[in-house]
Design a protein around this motif. Sequence first.
Motif, mmCIF file in Angstrom:
data_model
loop_
_atom_site.group_PDB
_atom_site.id
_atom_site.type_symbol
_atom_site.label_atom_id
_atom_site.label_comp_id
_atom_site.label_asym_id
_atom_site.label_seq_id
_atom_site.Cartn_x
_atom_site.Cartn_y
_atom_site.Cartn_z
ATOM 1 N N ARG A 1 0.719 -1.107 0.151
ATOM 2 C CA ARG A 1 -0.042 0.108 0.018
ATOM 3 C C ARG A 1 0.843 1.197 0.006
ATOM 4 O O ARG A 1 1.972 1.446 0.682
ATOM 5 C CB ARG A 1 -0.743 0.206 1.021
ATOM 6 N N ARG A 2 0.122 2.228 -0.581
ATOM 7 C CA ARG A 2 0.900 3.616 -0.443
ATOM 8 C C ARG A 2 0.395 4.280 0.789
ATOM 9 O O ARG A 2 -0.576 4.009 1.488
ATOM 10 C CB ARG A 2 0.536 4.566 -1.550
ATOM 11 N N PHE A 3 0.976 5.338 1.378
ATOM 12 C CA PHE A 3 0.722 5.989 2.406
ATOM 13 C C PHE A 3 -0.641 6.445 2.517
ATOM 14 O O PHE A 3 -1.306 6.133 3.500
ATOM 15 C CB PHE A 3 1.820 7.119 2.678
ATOM 16 N N ARG A 4 -1.052 7.127 1.533
ATOM 17 C CA ARG A 4 -2.511 7.916 1.609
ATOM 18 C C ARG A 4 -3.517 6.588 1.639
ATOM 19 O O ARG A 4 -4.537 6.857 2.194
ATOM 20 C CB ARG A 4 -2.676 8.649 0.207
ATOM 21 N N GLU A 5 -3.232 5.653 0.796
ATOM 22 C CA GLU A 5 -4.010 4.437 0.874
ATOM 23 C C GLU A 5 -4.313 3.747 2.184
ATOM 24 O O GLU A 5 -5.339 3.503 2.638
ATOM 25 C CB GLU A 5 -3.445 2.990 0.024
ATOM 26 N N LEU A 6 -3.140 3.558 2.917
ATOM 27 C CA LEU A 6 -3.177 3.402 4.400
ATOM 28 C C LEU A 6 -4.033 4.358 5.163
ATOM 29 O O LEU A 6 -4.758 4.005 6.130
ATOM 30 C CB LEU A 6 -1.683 3.083 5.051
ATOM 31 N N GLN A 7 -3.906 5.487 4.913
ATOM 32 C CA GLN A 7 -4.489 6.330 5.853
ATOM 33 C C GLN A 7 -5.902 6.404 5.479
ATOM 34 O O GLN A 7 -6.699 6.808 6.407
ATOM 35 C CB GLN A 7 -3.917 7.968 5.435
ATOM 36 N N ARG A 8 -6.487 6.409 4.205
ATOM 37 C CA ARG A 8 -7.675 6.173 3.896
ATOM 38 C C ARG A 8 -8.559 5.071 4.577
ATOM 39 O O ARG A 8 -9.602 5.107 4.911
ATOM 40 C CB ARG A 8 -7.881 6.287 2.569
ATOM 41 N N ALA A 9 -7.743 4.014 4.572
ATOM 42 C CA ALA A 9 -8.233 2.592 5.136
ATOM 43 C C ALA A 9 -8.289 2.647 6.672
ATOM 44 O O ALA A 9 -9.179 1.898 7.057
ATOM 45 C CB ALA A 9 -7.297 1.679 4.487
ATOM 46 N N ILE A 10 -7.670 3.369 7.255
ATOM 47 C CA ILE A 10 -7.581 3.115 8.872
ATOM 48 C C ILE A 10 -8.062 4.553 9.250
ATOM 49 O O ILE A 10 -7.688 5.407 9.488
ATOM 50 C CB ILE A 10 -5.998 3.140 9.346
ATOM 51 N N ASP A 11 -9.371 4.205 9.537
ATOM 52 C CA ASP A 11 -10.228 5.442 10.245
ATOM 53 C C ASP A 11 -9.686 5.687 11.456
ATOM 54 O O ASP A 11 -9.537 5.167 12.466
ATOM 55 C CB ASP A 11 -11.636 4.751 10.292
ATOM 56 N N GLY A 12 -9.487 7.219 11.252
ATOM 57 C CA GLY A 12 -9.199 7.993 12.595
ATOM 58 C C GLY A 12 -7.564 8.050 13.048
ATOM 59 O O GLY A 12 -7.305 8.940 13.739
ATOM 60 N N ILE A 13 -6.844 7.403 12.173
ATOM 61 C CA ILE A 13 -5.338 7.695 12.350
ATOM 62 C C ILE A 13 -4.874 9.010 11.578
ATOM 63 O O ILE A 13 -5.227 9.290 10.469
ATOM 64 C CB ILE A 13 -4.718 6.472 11.624
ATOM 65 N N SER A 14 -4.017 9.771 12.399
ATOM 66 C CA SER A 14 -3.618 10.959 11.631
ATOM 67 C C SER A 14 -2.272 10.606 10.911
ATOM 68 O O SER A 14 -1.830 9.617 10.985
ATOM 69 C CB SER A 14 -3.054 11.836 13.091
ATOM 70 N N GLN A 15 -1.908 11.711 10.131
ATOM 71 C CA GLN A 15 -0.757 11.544 9.383
ATOM 72 C C GLN A 15 0.223 11.213 9.969
ATOM 73 O O GLN A 15 1.379 10.434 9.840
ATOM 74 C CB GLN A 15 -0.774 12.654 8.307
ATOM 75 N N ARG A 16 0.574 12.012 11.260
ATOM 76 C CA ARG A 16 1.642 11.942 11.927
ATOM 77 C C ARG A 16 1.803 10.584 12.758
ATOM 78 O O ARG A 16 2.691 9.947 12.795
ATOM 79 C CB ARG A 16 1.704 13.184 13.092
ATOM 80 N N MET A 17 0.651 10.010 13.469
ATOM 81 C CA MET A 17 0.565 8.748 14.013
ATOM 82 C C MET A 17 0.974 7.615 12.925
ATOM 83 O O MET A 17 1.386 6.723 13.447
ATOM 84 C CB MET A 17 -0.688 8.467 14.604
ATOM 85 N N LEU A 18 0.465 7.765 11.834
ATOM 86 C CA LEU A 18 0.662 6.653 10.837
ATOM 87 C C LEU A 18 1.932 6.576 10.470
ATOM 88 O O LEU A 18 2.832 5.663 10.175
ATOM 89 C CB LEU A 18 -0.039 6.873 9.604
ATOM 90 N N THR A 19 2.715 7.833 10.348
ATOM 91 C CA THR A 19 4.127 7.978 9.997
ATOM 92 C C THR A 19 4.945 7.164 11.096
ATOM 93 O O THR A 19 5.912 6.489 10.958
ATOM 94 C CB THR A 19 4.721 9.437 9.879
#
Length: 137
Positions: free
Chosen positions: A49-67
Motif C-alpha cells: 500500500r501507499r501511504f495515503r491508501e493506508l491513511q484512508r483505510a485506517i479510520d481515525g489515524i492521523s498523518q503523524r501517527m501513521l508515520t
Amino acid sequence: MSLTHTEVTAELEPCGKNEHPDCGIRDVLDRVGDKWSVLVVVELSTGTRRFRELQRAIDGISQRMLTLTLRRLERDGLVERTVYPTIPPQVTYTLTGSGSSLTHLVRALADWAIEQRPAIAEARRSYDEANPGHTIS
C-alpha cells in the motif's frame, strides 16, 4: 513508552533478572499489540500500500501517527518501505517475512473479537447494571 509516544526502545533483549522473565517479551508485545500497529498490519496483509491508501483505510489515524507507526514497524523489521525515484517520490509499504508471519495471529484475534463481541457487550451491560456509578469504560 514515553509521554509523547515518539521514543522507541533501543534493545529487545531480556534484562536477565529472574524476577523479570517477561521484560524481553513486553517490548515486542507493546509494539505489535498497540491499536495502530495492529490495524496497519491487517491492512498490509492484503498487499502493498501507499501511504495515503493506508491513511484512508485506517479510520481515525492521523498523518503523524501513521508515520510514527510505520517507522516503528519498519525499525522492528515488520514493514519494508520502498521509495521510487519519481517526481514526486512514490513510497510504498509492504510486510516483511516477519510481518507476514504475524498476520495469522492478528487475524485470529480479530476473528475472536468479532465472535465474542455480543458476549462482551452483554457482560459489560451486566457489570454496569450491577455497579452503577463506576468509572470504568
